[in-house]
Design a protein around this motif. Structure first.
Motif, PDB file in Angstrom:
ATOM      1  N   GLY B  66       4.920   4.535   2.732  1.00 52.40           N
ATOM      2  CA  GLY B  66       3.851   3.945   1.930  1.00 52.40           C
ATOM      3  C   GLY B  66       3.135   4.959   1.059  1.00 52.40           C
ATOM      4  N   ILE B  67       3.611   6.202   1.083  1.00 54.08           N
ATOM      5  CA  ILE B  67       2.981   7.259   0.288  1.00 54.08           C
ATOM      6  C   ILE B  67       3.994   7.797  -0.708  1.00 54.08           C
ATOM      7  CG2 ILE B  67       1.929   9.550   0.356  1.00 54.08           C
ATOM      8  CD1 ILE B  67       0.233   7.474   1.767  1.00 54.08           C
ATOM      9  N   SER B 138       8.673  -1.221   6.474  1.00 56.21           N
ATOM     10  CA  SER B 138       9.874  -0.517   6.034  1.00 56.21           C
ATOM     11  C   SER B 138       9.513   0.716   5.209  1.00 56.21           C
ATOM     12  CB  SER B 138      10.722  -1.453   5.179  1.00 56.21           C
ATOM     13  OG  SER B 138      10.093  -1.653   3.933  1.00 56.21           O
ATOM     14  N   ASP B 139      10.523   1.515   4.923  1.00 54.29           N
ATOM     15  CA  ASP B 139      10.320   2.676   4.058  1.00 54.29           C
ATOM     16  C   ASP B 139      10.618   2.329   2.603  1.00 54.29           C
ATOM     17  OD1 ASP B 139       9.628   4.212   6.199  1.00 54.29           O
ATOM     18  OD2 ASP B 139      11.678   4.883   6.576  1.00 54.29           O
ATOM     19  N   ALA B 145       1.215   2.125   3.776  1.00 52.28           N
ATOM     20  CA  ALA B 145       0.592   3.094   4.677  1.00 52.28           C
ATOM     21  C   ALA B 145      -0.329   2.399   5.683  1.00 52.28           C
ATOM     22  CB  ALA B 145      -0.195   4.115   3.864  1.00 52.28           C
ATOM     23  N   MET B 146      -0.875   1.267   5.288  1.00 50.56           N
ATOM     24  CA  MET B 146      -1.733   0.491   6.178  1.00 50.56           C
ATOM     25  C   MET B 146      -1.841  -0.939   5.633  1.00 50.56           C
ATOM     26  SD  MET B 146      -5.664   1.413   5.141  1.00 50.56           S
ATOM     27  CE  MET B 146      -6.230  -0.086   5.908  1.00 50.56           C
ATOM     28  N   ASP B 166       4.466   1.166  15.080  1.00 51.51           N
ATOM     29  CA  ASP B 166       4.592   1.783  13.753  1.00 51.51           C
ATOM     30  C   ASP B 166       3.408   2.679  13.389  1.00 51.51           C
ATOM     31  OD1 ASP B 166       6.869   0.253  13.467  1.00 51.51           O
ATOM     32  OD2 ASP B 166       5.807  -1.399  12.497  1.00 51.51           O
ATOM     33  N   ASN B 167       2.439   2.798  14.301  1.00 57.24           N
ATOM     34  CA  ASN B 167       1.190   3.535  13.995  1.00 57.24           C
ATOM     35  C   ASN B 167       0.495   2.976  12.756  1.00 57.24           C
ATOM     36  OD1 ASN B 167       1.541   5.397  16.118  1.00 57.24           O
ATOM     37  ND2 ASN B 167       2.994   6.552  14.859  1.00 57.24           N
TER      38      ASN B 167
END
Lengths: 360, 467
Positions: B66-67, B138-139, B145-146, B166-167
């Motif tokens: 997400g970054i 997913s990537d 990221a959140m 997934d933190n």
């Protein structure tokens, strides 16, 4: 082998009552007895409940008739009927609440006409004309190109249309309790101590008019052509019948009936606000058991199926209200389906549906 | 490393007002000022050093889902209802939320990072919510990221376990009391008070004002029963009589005659609802027709002011009291309220007027402050954002009580709520956010307030869902 007679769940001959027939009799006698008891126990409540059932049954019958007209002409169950219902109600809201001609910023001149109910009624007619145009547009762009293609694909297209129209209504139009400015409101009048909503009466009258109109239509040249197309498309084309025109008429009429159903879906006994909202579209799925019960290709079936399901839903809701611990809180949701399943067990093509004869 | 990061952040922050990047600004300055050769060499050296530190800092963020460290983009997810049962409310909340991020980005982002919101429609359907979450976790291009919005209680519950795996930090658009329990929603950071406490406060007010006989009706499940149980807890503490218990008896889409009959025959002084507005309208209208004359109130999502423009308006005017978790549009003069109003008027001038934008703003403020903290910590990974949530006390700028999440849930749980009267006379149908004196027909009765019942309550989830 050729099947020459359609399968029947029961015979009308008393001497040949089938298992299904006995099953219905077994349910019917105690149920009838219980209702007679309720009638004498509290006649006012019974009368109120009966009128409410007629109201809901009429709404279901109108929506079911829309399904039937389209199915009869195209052999397709139109899953977009719910979204068409909400769209029709939305057109009315544009015309009478915003005071605009739908999709424009032009003032709706009809709303100025006095008395108020006449201006409102004419505005509704204009909104229904927009619904008819929407039906025609859908038929021309999405259904006509599919003539001759698998019916399953056409049904899936209507499912896609349902989603597209719903999302459009919710996102683009932002349906959020848009009032239809119903002249008689959501109130009613009293008969003795019983309260009867004006909307029940309006639904009953509208249903009667709609069914009489369809009855007459079936006897016109175009109506006969529609019945011919329903019987055999290719044979009808060979006889010079314009199948495309029949499709278009069926979709326009189906969309208008859906819109009328949508207008009543905002009023008692379905809802209490007299306003279109996202849930307005659900009326088609609530009416679906009535369509199947009556028979997908029968206008008479739509009327009878609608009334049976309406009565079953309202009476069960009223008189089994104290049994939710046993039945579960959502039991009224399944009542129409239980009635439909029981009926289909004994009449697989619905009460008035045409039995399909297949060569094996 | 922290020092290096702080320098990069400072460089980015200094340009945040005009929206230019540090590199752009630095590139323009020499041409404008023509510094001496020595100064120029020193400046070049400083720039090279700065770029090296920036690269070093970016390298730290590079592998985070997400970054997009190369372009300094942080993706946040909104799993929201755009076409389901709560769509009339949540489409507006989502729109306000997007306006919030647009404003943040227009002002240089967060420490130079641009926020890219990814919106997916859950149609208020749990399987669709789960499906959407698969994209968010997913990537890929929709990986985030959140989640700055997760709409619905059962929906958020359905992803709560995966969020832990997934933190992933999740801000729920749901006020279920279980979110405060680390055993249920360790990564779900509840916002404002919960349905249960809200019901305790409101029922206390209603019983003091209208009488001791109460009817309860609500949806089954985390939302409906949480509110119903809060009302029951208050009834027990205050010695009220529950004359109709419809906890979990209101099934959406079903004919509501059984519940309407129960309420109408109960003789209740007031009825507490935990439903959606459409169903509430059915119950209120149906019961009024059946002769019920008591008062009505319910958990905040039960009511929608647009109902005032319908045939039910006069009934609501005389008999509905609105309970909610925050201040309403224009009722206070704080930074949060002023920013919200000015930004919505500038960025969404045609948006329909509604108080729900305050919820958008609160969710946005919390997400922004957590991301700021994560950047300050030098860790923009999902775990880093999660840690940041547990460090901050979110400043809600007067829109609602400030909130923190670390430590004892009994201490952190927000107990304040607000009570408003509904007044049809001041309601302005069809208003937009720019309409002067627009009103949703609310008149504040009290708030923020905590009832003695809620004050004395020891935190635990009121409705224990089987997740």
């Amino acid at each position: 082998m050729t099947a020459t007679t359609a399968p029947r769940g029961w015979s009308y001959s008393l001497g040949k009552i089938s298992t299904g027939g006995w099953f219905l009799i077994g349910i019917g006698i105690p149920l009838g007895g219980y209702l007679v008891y309720e009638l004498f126990d509290d006649p006012v409540l019974f009368f109120q409940t009966t009128m409410k059932s007629f109201g809901l049954g009429s709404v279901y019958a109108i929506v079911a008739l829309g399904f039937v007209l389209i199915f009869k002409a195209t052999q397709t169950v139109n899953f977009a009927q719910g979204a068409l219902a909400a769209s029709g109600a939305l057109f009315v809201s544009y015309a009478v609440f915003d005071g605009h001609i739908p999709f424009t910023t032009l003032r709706n001149p009809l709303i100025e006409i006095e008395p108020e109910w006449l201006g409102w009624s004419l505005s509704v007619v204009m909104a229904l004309a927009f619904s008819a145009m929407l039906g025609l547009l859908i038929e021309r762009l999405a259904i006509r190109p599919m003539v001759g293609q698998p019916l399953f694909s056409v049904a899936v297209i209507t499912l896609g249309l349902e989603i597209v129209l719903r999302v459009f209504n919710n996102d683009a139009v932002e349906v959020d309790f848009r009032s239809l400015e119903i002249p008689y409101g959501t109130g009613g009048f009293t008969v003795g101590d019983a309260i009867v909503n004006w909307s029940y009466i309006a639904a009953m009258i509208t249903a009667t008019v709609a069914f009489v109109a369809v009855y007459i239509f079936y006897r016109t040249r175009t109506g006969i052509a529609m019945r011919a197309v329903a019987f055999d498309q290719e044979a009808a084309m060979a006889q010079g019948i314009n199948v495309g025109k029949v499709f278009a008429i069926a979709w326009a009429a189906g969309a208008v009936l859906a819109a009328i159903g949508g207008i009543f879906a905002t009023q008692p006994p379905v809802k209490q606000t007299g306003a279109v909202e996202p849930e307005t579209a659900n009326i088609a799925f609530r009416a679906l058991p009535a369509v199947i019960l009556g028979g997908l290709d029968s206008a008479t079936g739509a009327l009878v199926g609608g009334l049976i399901v309406g009565f079953a839903e309202i009476f069960a809701g009223q008189y089994l209200a104290g049994q939710t611990d046993l039945l579960g809180p959502g039991y009224t949701l399944i009542v129409p389906y239980v009635v439909m399943i029981v009926a289909l067990l004994v009449r697989p093509y619905g009460l008035f549906g045409t039995p399909e004869i297949r060569r094996v | 490393m922290l020092l290096a990061f702080a320098m990069v952040a400072a460089a980015c922050g200094s340009d945040s007002d005009d929206g230019d990047t540090a590199a752009d600004t630095a590139a323009e300055e020499p041409a404008a000022e023509e510094p001496a050769a020595e100064e120029e060499a020193m400046e070049e050296e400083a720039m090279e050093e700065e770029e090296a530190m920036e690269e070093e800092a970016m390298a730290e963020f590079a592998s985070s889902p997400g970054i997009d460290a190369d372009n300094m983009v942080i993706r946040v997810g909104l799993n929201t209802d755009l076409s389901g049962a709560f769509a009339p409310l949540t489409t507006k909340i989502t729109d306000g939320h997007l306006a919030f991020w647009e404003e943040v980005n227009a002002n240089g982002g967060i420490e130079g990072w641009t926020i890219e919101p990814i919106v997916l429609d859950n149609a208020y359907d749990v399987p669709t919510h789960l499906e959407n979450y698969e994209s968010f976790r997913s990537d890929g291009a929709e990986g985030v990221a959140m989640l700055s919005t997760s709409t619905g209680s059962p929906h958020t519950a359905s992803i709560a376990g995966d969020a832990i795996d997934d933190n992933m930090a999740v801000i729920p658009l749901s006020w279920y009391s279980g979110w405060g329990d680390p055993g249920i929603g360790a990564n779900v950071f509840e916002v404002q008070t919960n349905y249960c406490v809200e019901a305790m406060n409101a029922v206390t007010y209603l019983s003091e004002t209208f009488g001791p006989k109460m009817a309860i009706a609500g949806f089954p499940g985390d939302y409906g029963e949480d509110g119903s149980l809060g009302a029951k807890y208050a009834a027990e503490q205050l010695g009220l009589e529950i004359v109709y218990d419809g906890q979990g008896q209101v099934v959406p889409g079903a004919d509501q005659t059984p519940v309407i009959t129960g309420i109408a025959e109960s003789g209740a002084d007031f009825t507490w609802l935990t439903t959606n507005p459409s169903t509430a309208a059915e119950l209120i209208g149906g019961a009024a027709q059946a002769g019920y004359t008591g008062q009505w109130s319910g958990n905040s999502p039960t009511y929608n002011p647009a109902l005032l423009a319908t045939a039910l308006g006069p009934v609501l005017d005389t008999s509905y009291v609105h309970s909610t978790y925050n201040e309403l549009w224009g009722t206070i003069d704080t930074q949060g309220m002023n920013d919200l109003i000015s930004v919505m008027q500038a960025r969404r001038p045609d948006a329909p007027f509604d108080d729900v934008y305050i919820i958008s703003w609160i969710e946005g403020l919390i997400a922004k402050q957590a991301i700021e903290q994560a950047i300050a910590n030098g860790d923009l990974s999902r775990q880093g954002i999660l840690d940041a949530f547990n460090q901050i006390t979110a400043d809600l700028q007067g829109l609602a009580p400030d909130q923190s999440w670390s430590g004892d849930p009994n201490t952190n749980v927000v107990r304040e709520s607000y009570i408003y009267d509904v007044d049809l006379a001041i309601y302005t149908p069809g208003a937009t956010v720019t309409t002067e004196d627009a009103s949703n027909g609310y008149v504040k009765i009290q708030g923020p307030f905590v009832s003695p019942t809620a004050e004395a309550w020891t935190y635990e989830p009121c409705f224990k869902a089987d997740f």
